[in-house]
Design a protein around this motif. Structure first.
Motif, mmCIF file in Angstrom:
data_model
loop_
_atom_site.group_PDB
_atom_site.id
_atom_site.type_symbol
_atom_site.label_atom_id
_atom_site.label_comp_id
_atom_site.label_asym_id
_atom_site.label_seq_id
_atom_site.Cartn_x
_atom_site.Cartn_y
_atom_site.Cartn_z
ATOM 1 N N GLN A 45 2.363 -9.873 -13.860
ATOM 2 C CA GLN A 45 3.761 -10.185 -13.520
ATOM 3 C C GLN A 45 3.913 -11.561 -12.871
ATOM 4 O OE1 GLN A 45 1.966 -7.675 -12.283
ATOM 5 N NE2 GLN A 45 2.356 -7.315 -10.103
ATOM 6 N N TYR A 46 2.796 -12.191 -12.452
ATOM 7 C CA TYR A 46 2.873 -13.514 -11.831
ATOM 8 C C TYR A 46 2.444 -14.622 -12.788
ATOM 9 C CZ TYR A 46 2.963 -10.498 -7.728
ATOM 10 O OH TYR A 46 3.278 -9.519 -6.828
ATOM 11 N N GLU A 47 2.426 -14.333 -14.081
ATOM 12 C CA GLU A 47 1.908 -15.287 -15.065
ATOM 13 C C GLU A 47 2.643 -16.629 -15.027
ATOM 14 O OE1 GLU A 47 1.460 -15.611 -19.957
ATOM 15 O OE2 GLU A 47 1.991 -13.698 -18.984
ATOM 16 N N HIS A 48 3.961 -16.605 -14.925
ATOM 17 C CA HIS A 48 4.749 -17.841 -15.019
ATOM 18 C C HIS A 48 5.204 -18.378 -13.653
ATOM 19 C CE1 HIS A 48 4.767 -17.532 -19.351
ATOM 20 N NE2 HIS A 48 5.175 -16.269 -19.268
ATOM 21 N N TYR A 49 4.608 -17.861 -12.590
ATOM 22 C CA TYR A 49 4.928 -18.374 -11.259
ATOM 23 C C TYR A 49 4.044 -19.586 -10.943
ATOM 24 C CZ TYR A 49 7.775 -14.277 -10.049
ATOM 25 O OH TYR A 49 8.758 -13.323 -9.999
ATOM 26 N N VAL A 50 4.488 -20.362 -9.972
ATOM 27 C CA VAL A 50 3.718 -21.521 -9.518
ATOM 28 C C VAL A 50 2.569 -21.040 -8.625
ATOM 29 C CG1 VAL A 50 3.779 -23.646 -8.150
ATOM 30 C CG2 VAL A 50 5.692 -23.062 -9.664
ATOM 31 N N LYS A 51 1.362 -21.581 -8.880
ATOM 32 C CA LYS A 51 0.201 -21.263 -8.050
ATOM 33 C C LYS A 51 -0.175 -22.493 -7.234
ATOM 34 C CE LYS A 51 0.044 -18.166 -11.493
ATOM 35 N NZ LYS A 51 0.826 -18.239 -12.745
ATOM 36 N N TYR A 52 -0.783 -22.241 -6.089
ATOM 37 C CA TYR A 52 -1.149 -23.374 -5.235
ATOM 38 C C TYR A 52 -2.429 -23.064 -4.465
ATOM 39 C CZ TYR A 52 1.203 -20.509 -1.656
ATOM 40 O OH TYR A 52 1.583 -19.483 -0.829
ATOM 41 N N GLU A 111 3.510 -18.624 -5.562
ATOM 42 C CA GLU A 111 4.792 -18.896 -4.912
ATOM 43 C C GLU A 111 5.892 -18.025 -5.531
ATOM 44 O OE1 GLU A 111 6.214 -22.999 -3.342
ATOM 45 O OE2 GLU A 111 7.007 -22.782 -5.377
ATOM 46 N N ILE A 112 6.445 -17.124 -4.716
ATOM 47 C CA ILE A 112 7.495 -16.232 -5.191
ATOM 48 C C ILE A 112 8.843 -16.941 -5.191
ATOM 49 C CG2 ILE A 112 8.623 -14.011 -4.834
ATOM 50 C CD1 ILE A 112 5.685 -13.875 -5.743
ATOM 51 N N GLY A 113 9.107 -17.774 -4.188
ATOM 52 C CA GLY A 113 10.328 -18.580 -4.156
ATOM 53 C C GLY A 113 11.566 -17.795 -3.823
ATOM 54 N N SER A 114 11.415 -16.755 -2.992
ATOM 55 C CA SER A 114 12.565 -15.942 -2.611
ATOM 56 C C SER A 114 12.514 -15.686 -1.115
ATOM 57 C CB SER A 114 12.569 -14.608 -3.371
ATOM 58 O OG SER A 114 13.557 -13.740 -2.866
ATOM 59 N N ILE A 115 13.710 -15.700 -0.481
ATOM 60 C CA ILE A 115 13.746 -15.428 0.955
ATOM 61 C C ILE A 115 13.503 -13.952 1.242
ATOM 62 C CG2 ILE A 115 15.284 -17.367 1.395
ATOM 63 C CD1 ILE A 115 17.584 -15.336 1.557
ATOM 64 N N SER A 117 11.183 -12.081 -0.449
ATOM 65 C CA SER A 117 9.797 -11.715 -0.772
ATOM 66 C C SER A 117 8.864 -12.830 -0.349
ATOM 67 C CB SER A 117 9.631 -11.446 -2.273
ATOM 68 O OG SER A 117 10.451 -10.371 -2.684
ATOM 69 N N ALA A 118 7.754 -12.443 0.263
ATOM 70 C CA ALA A 118 6.755 -13.427 0.686
ATOM 71 C C ALA A 118 5.859 -13.794 -0.483
ATOM 72 C CB ALA A 118 5.912 -12.845 1.828
ATOM 73 N N ASP A 119 5.203 -14.955 -0.384
ATOM 74 C CA ASP A 119 4.258 -15.361 -1.413
ATOM 75 C C ASP A 119 3.095 -14.368 -1.468
ATOM 76 O OD1 ASP A 119 5.887 -17.481 -1.778
ATOM 77 O OD2 ASP A 119 4.532 -18.974 -0.911
ATOM 78 N N VAL A 120 2.521 -14.230 -2.650
ATOM 79 C CA VAL A 120 1.342 -13.381 -2.839
ATOM 80 C C VAL A 120 0.117 -14.263 -2.633
ATOM 81 C CG1 VAL A 120 0.117 -11.862 -4.408
ATOM 82 C CG2 VAL A 120 2.608 -11.945 -4.455
ATOM 83 N N VAL A 121 -0.726 -13.933 -1.665
ATOM 84 C CA VAL A 121 -1.832 -14.820 -1.289
ATOM 85 C C VAL A 121 -3.115 -14.026 -1.071
ATOM 86 C CG1 VAL A 121 -0.269 -16.471 -0.190
ATOM 87 C CG2 VAL A 121 -1.311 -14.654 1.191
ATOM 88 N N THR A 122 -4.225 -14.753 -1.081
ATOM 89 C CA THR A 122 -5.524 -14.229 -0.679
ATOM 90 C C THR A 122 -6.305 -15.363 -0.023
ATOM 91 O OG1 THR A 122 -7.457 -12.954 -1.379
ATOM 92 C CG2 THR A 122 -6.742 -14.721 -2.827
ATOM 93 N N TYR A 123 -7.331 -15.034 0.754
ATOM 94 C CA TYR A 123 -8.008 -16.017 1.599
ATOM 95 C C TYR A 123 -9.472 -16.178 1.194
ATOM 96 C CZ TYR A 123 -3.897 -15.230 4.507
ATOM 97 O OH TYR A 123 -2.612 -15.116 4.956
#
Length: 338
Positions: A45-52, A111-115, A117-123
Motif C-alpha cells: 500500500q506504500y508503493e507510490h509514497y515518497v521514501k526517505y 512519508e504519509i503526508g497527512s496531519i 497519520s504519522a509517517d511509517v518508519v523503522t530504525y
C-alpha cells in the motif's frame, strides 16, 4: 478529560509506524572508509509514497539525507544515495566512504503526508569501526593448489605497513609497504591502497593448515586456513589388444541392470516351479487320503448291509440270545452260534 482524549488521539496517529509497515536490519557494522548498503522493505500500500533516509532517533528531529522524490546532488549529500524498486517493494540507501562520525541512528521512512497519520518508519544503527576485517574468517584450499585471503583495513591505515604472519611463528611474517607487493615461492601479498590487501598462499601443503593474522598498523585479525588432501588418482587399467581377428559373432555384454533383471527372472521361474511341485505333491496326498477313506467307508457300509439281512431278536423276549458271526469269505454261508 479533553486532554486525555487528545493524548489518546495522538497515540493512534503513530499506530501505522508500529505495525511493521517498513522493515530493515536493526544494526550494520562497517569499516571506516568502506561502503554500506541498507535495504528498507515496505508494504504494497506504500508503493507510490515518497521514501526517505534521515539521521536521528525521532521523525521530528531527523535530518533528511536523501529522498526518492528528489534525487539531485544538492539533496543527496555526504555520499548518500537512494533508489526505489517498485517491483520488489524495497528502497535502498547507499552510504559511501563512511567515517567514524557517521556512527549513529538512522530512519527508513515512508512519508504519509497527512496531519491525521504519522509517517511509517523503522530504525537502524550504523557502527563505523576502526581497524581490520576479512572477507572470510576461514578459507579452504586443496593440497598443491592456491588459496587467497582478502584483508580489509579502515581508511586511516591506508599508508600503514601491512603484515601477514602465521600465528605463533613470528619468523614467518611478511611485511609490505603501502601500495607495494611481495612474492616468494609460497606466498604473494599485494596492497592496492583501496582499503584491501590480498594474500595468496601458493603450492599448499597439508602442514600449512593453521591460524594466520592480517595486520595493518596496530590492528590485526585472525584467519584460519584449511588444506584438504589431494584426491587420489584413479587406477588406470590398460589392456593389450588381441593380435588375431575373429569374425565369429560375439553377443553383446549385458549391462549391470540387464544382468540384474535376468537374474530376477531366473529366480522367479525357479521359485514358481518349486511352488508348483509342492502344490502338486500336497494335492496328490490329499486325493490319496480321500480315496482311502472312501474305500473304508464303502467296506463298512457293505458289512452293515449284510448284517441287516439277519435281524436280531429282542433279548427281553428270549432268555437265550443267539449271536451270529459271518466270515469274511462270502463263498461260505456258515454261522457260529453261541
Amino acid at each position: 478529560m479533553p486532554k486525555l482524549c487528545i493524548h489518546a488521539l495522538s497515540l493512534l496517529l503513530w499506530i501505522p509506524a508500529v505495525l511493521c509497515g517498513v522493515t530493515t536490519e536493526g544494526e550494520y557494522s562497517v569499516l571506516e572508509g568502506q561502503t554500506v548498503v541498507i535495504s528498507c522493505h515496505y508494504e504494497p500500500q506504500y508503493e507510490h509514497y515518497v521514501k526517505y533516509w534521515c539521521r536521528g532517533t525521532t521523525r521530528e528531529f531527523c535530518t533528511i539525507l536523501a529522498r526518492t522524490d528528489d534525487l539531485s546532488s544538492s539533496l543527496a549529500k555526504d555520499g548518500v544515495s537512494i533508489s526505489d524498486d517498485l517491483d520488489q517493494l524495497v528502497f535502498t540507501v547507499t552510504m559511501e566512504n563512511v567515517k567514524k562520525g557517521h556512527t549513529g541512528w538512522y530512519i527508513c521512512g515512508v512519508e504519509i503526508g497527512s496531519i491525521w497519520s504519522a509517517d511509517v518508519v523503522t530504525y537502524s544503527n550504523i557502527r563505523v569501526l576502526d581497524g581490520m576485517s576479512v572477507v572470510n574468517n576461514q578459507v579452504t584450499g586443496e593440497e598443491g593448489k592456491s588459496v587467497t585471503v582478502e584483508c580489509l583495513y579502515s581508511e586511516r591505515y591506508r599508508e600503514s605497513r601491512k603484515k601477514w604472519c602465521r600465528s605463533g611463528d613470528w619468523s614467518s611474517c611478511r611485511l609490505i609497504d603501502a601500495g607495494k607487493s611481495y612474492e616468494d615461492a609460497s606466498v604473494a601479498i599485494s596492497d592496492d591502497r583501496t582499503r584491501t590487501y590480498t594474500v595468496t598462499l601458493k603450492k599448499l601443503q597439508l602442514k600449512d593448515t593453521g591460524w594466520y593474522t592480517c595486520s595493518a598498523g596496530k590492528h590485526k585479525i585472525s584467519v584460519k586456513v584449511l588444506v584438504t588432501p589431494r584426491p587420489k588418482d584413479a587406477v588406470k587399467v590398460t589392456s593389450t589388444p588381441a593380435t588375431s581377428q575373429c569374425n565369429a559373432y560375439v553377443p553383446p555384454k549385458l549391462s549391470t541392470k540387464q544382468s540384474s533383471q535376468s537374474n530376477h527372472v531366473v529366480t522367479w521361474l525357479v521359485c514358481t516351479a518349486v511352488v508348483l511341485l509342492l502344490g502338486t505333491a500336497i494335492f496328490g496326498r490329499k486325493l490319496w487320503k480321500v480315496r482311502k477313506q472312501e474305500a473304508v467307508l464303502s467296506h463298512v457300509n457293505d458289512i452293515k448291509a449284510r448284517l441287516n439281512k439277519y435281524p436280531v431278536p429282542d433279548v427281553g423276549e428270549q432268555p437265550d440270545a443267539t449271536v451270529v458271526f459271518l466270515t469274511r469269505d462270502n463263498k461260505r454261508d456258515d454261522a457260529f452260534l453261541y
